[in-house]
Enzyme design. Structure first.
Site, PDB file in Angstrom:
ATOM      1  N   HIS A 159     -39.393  37.415 -13.745  1.00  0.00           N
ATOM      2  CA  HIS A 159     -40.300  36.265 -13.705  1.00  0.00           C
ATOM      3  C   HIS A 159     -39.535  34.944 -13.779  1.00  0.00           C
ATOM      4  O   HIS A 159     -38.380  34.884 -14.211  1.00  0.00           O
ATOM      5  CB  HIS A 159     -41.309  36.343 -14.853  1.00  0.00           C
ATOM      6  CG  HIS A 159     -40.689  36.233 -16.219  1.00  0.00           C
ATOM      7  ND1 HIS A 159     -40.284  35.029 -16.774  1.00  0.00           N
ATOM      8  CD2 HIS A 159     -40.407  37.183 -17.141  1.00  0.00           C
ATOM      9  CE1 HIS A 159     -39.782  35.241 -17.970  1.00  0.00           C
ATOM     10  NE2 HIS A 159     -39.834  36.537 -18.218  1.00  0.00           N
ATOM     11  N   GLU A 172     -42.821  43.762 -20.812  1.00  0.00           N
ATOM     12  CA  GLU A 172     -41.512  43.565 -21.411  1.00  0.00           C
ATOM     13  C   GLU A 172     -41.368  44.412 -22.670  1.00  0.00           C
ATOM     14  O   GLU A 172     -42.338  44.936 -23.219  1.00  0.00           O
ATOM     15  CB  GLU A 172     -41.310  42.070 -21.720  1.00  0.00           C
ATOM     16  CG  GLU A 172     -39.975  41.680 -22.353  1.00  0.00           C
ATOM     17  CD  GLU A 172     -38.747  42.044 -21.518  1.00  0.00           C
ATOM     18  OE1 GLU A 172     -38.525  43.257 -21.324  1.00  0.00           O
ATOM     19  OE2 GLU A 172     -38.009  41.124 -21.099  1.00  0.00           O
TER      20      GLU A 172
END
Length: 361
Positions: free
Chosen positions: A14, A92
């Site tokens: 990201h 994550e």
């Protein structure tokens, strides 16, 4: 099985987030959003991938990854509808009580736990409401589950995955067969692009942490501007055009030395033409890389700052050094595919394990 077309998996971390700017651990928390820089670089990645035919898109459920996905797809010229799947396995690493804390606070106030996280990630554990858990081991199990569930559906297809630094590291490592013990051995920059190819013959890492799409000459140093940064260039099929292009690309980088055996010596002059101050070293045999790398690291002055050099070496020698740095064994070196005229980068920070910053940039 071996006749099937390879699956091409493109992994993107990201864009830069608010927690990145604040120096805070994000983990699986969902408070961070993309900064203006994060949005811009996601669009640049979309431009970079605009000529790539994407068959399917997977994204983490966390907002910063979904925002990145939206910006990438908006910037792509191929606007054909692509199936987008949100996968919980792509979130994550779960850092529980660390989430929201600053890196500096954890380094200072939880020194033992931080040292374990950095040096023995497979033994790193944190407390949760359900008891102790091992974040890195859990993350690698999720990555393995993702590959087992999703990969069989995409033989001969190209899949784009937008996720996180830790998650992408685990996906790459589990695909190559590496254990959580070697977590932290490769870099995933914000909006860095990596590529894996799966076939009946196995898996190859064909690109790691490509950041040229976001206008970076080399990936930014994550572990501080100190130690040794080694730029590795395969000597086979190298041309004068390659050297001129690389010399131009590296003109603003402070290069301290160039290193090559007899077969690569002729390329040092054009490669270092804009760095007349760089010291040039010759090696007596083609297998010089391991010994020279150890000598350079051992001779570093911890107060010297960063030393950067280019080593022109046989492809097999570079593959072996890269695979060992990532946590593999020499006989697994063909899991890395090197392109002529492309650089790979290893950073040897002072008092820290070496990190493969990039492959084939």
């Amino acid at each position: 099985m071996r006749d099937r077309l390879p699956s091409r998996i493109i992994l993107v971390r990201h864009g830069r987030s608010s927690f990145n700017d604040q120096g805070r651990y994000q983990g699986s928390s969902d408070e961070a959003i993309l900064t203006a820089k994060g949005l811009e670089t996601a669009q640049q990645v979309g431009d970079y991938l605009s000529k790539t035919a994407i068959d399917a898109v997977y994204t983490s459920p966390l907002l910063r990854a979904k925002q990145t996905t939206q910006e990438i797809l908006k910037a792509m010229t191929d606007r054909r509808l692509k199936p987008i799947t949100v996968s919980q396995e792509l979130r994550e690493i779960d850092l529980s009580v660390w989430e929201g804390l600053t890196y500096e606070y954890v380094r200072q106030q939880q020194q033992d736990s931080y040292a374990c996280w950095q040096q023995r990630p497979h033994k790193f554990k944190l407390q949760t409401t359900d008891g102790e858990h091992f974040p890195v081991n859990d993350l690698y199990q999720r990555a393995q589950k993702f590959w087992a569930q999703q990969l069989p559906h995409y033989a001969g297809k190209t899949v784009l995955i937008i996720s996180h630094g830790g998650t992408n590291h685990a996906l790459i490592s589990t695909a190559l067969g590496f254990s959580p013990k070697h977590h932290h051995s490769l870099q995933q920059s914000n909006c860095g692009v990596s590529v894996l190819e799966f076939s009946g013959y196995g898996v190859q890492l064909v690109q790691l942490n490509q950041t040229t799409a976001i206008r970076e000459i080399l990936p930014k140093l994550k572990a501080g501007k100190q130690g040794l940064r080694l730029l590795l260039l395969p000597e086979e099929s190298l041309t004068s055009t390659d050297c001129k292009q690389l010399a131009h690309r590296l003109s603003s980088i402070d290069l301290n030395f160039g290193l090559a055996a007899a077969a690569g010596q002729k390329w040092l002059s054009p490669l270092l033409q804009q760095h007349p101050q760089a010291t040039r070293f010759g090696a007596e045999n083609a297998d010089f890389l391991p010994d020279w790398q150890q000598t350079l690291v051992a001779s570093l002055d911890t107060e010297q700052g960063l030393m950067t050099g280019v080593a022109i070496a046989p492809t097999t020698a570079i593959q072996t050094l890269l695979i060992q740095t990532l946590g593999g064994r020499p006989y697994e070196s063909t899991k890395i595919s090197l392109k002529p005229g492309h650089l790979s980068v290893i950073h040897y920070p002072n008092n820290h394990r070496p990190v493969v910053q990039a492959i084939n940039i």
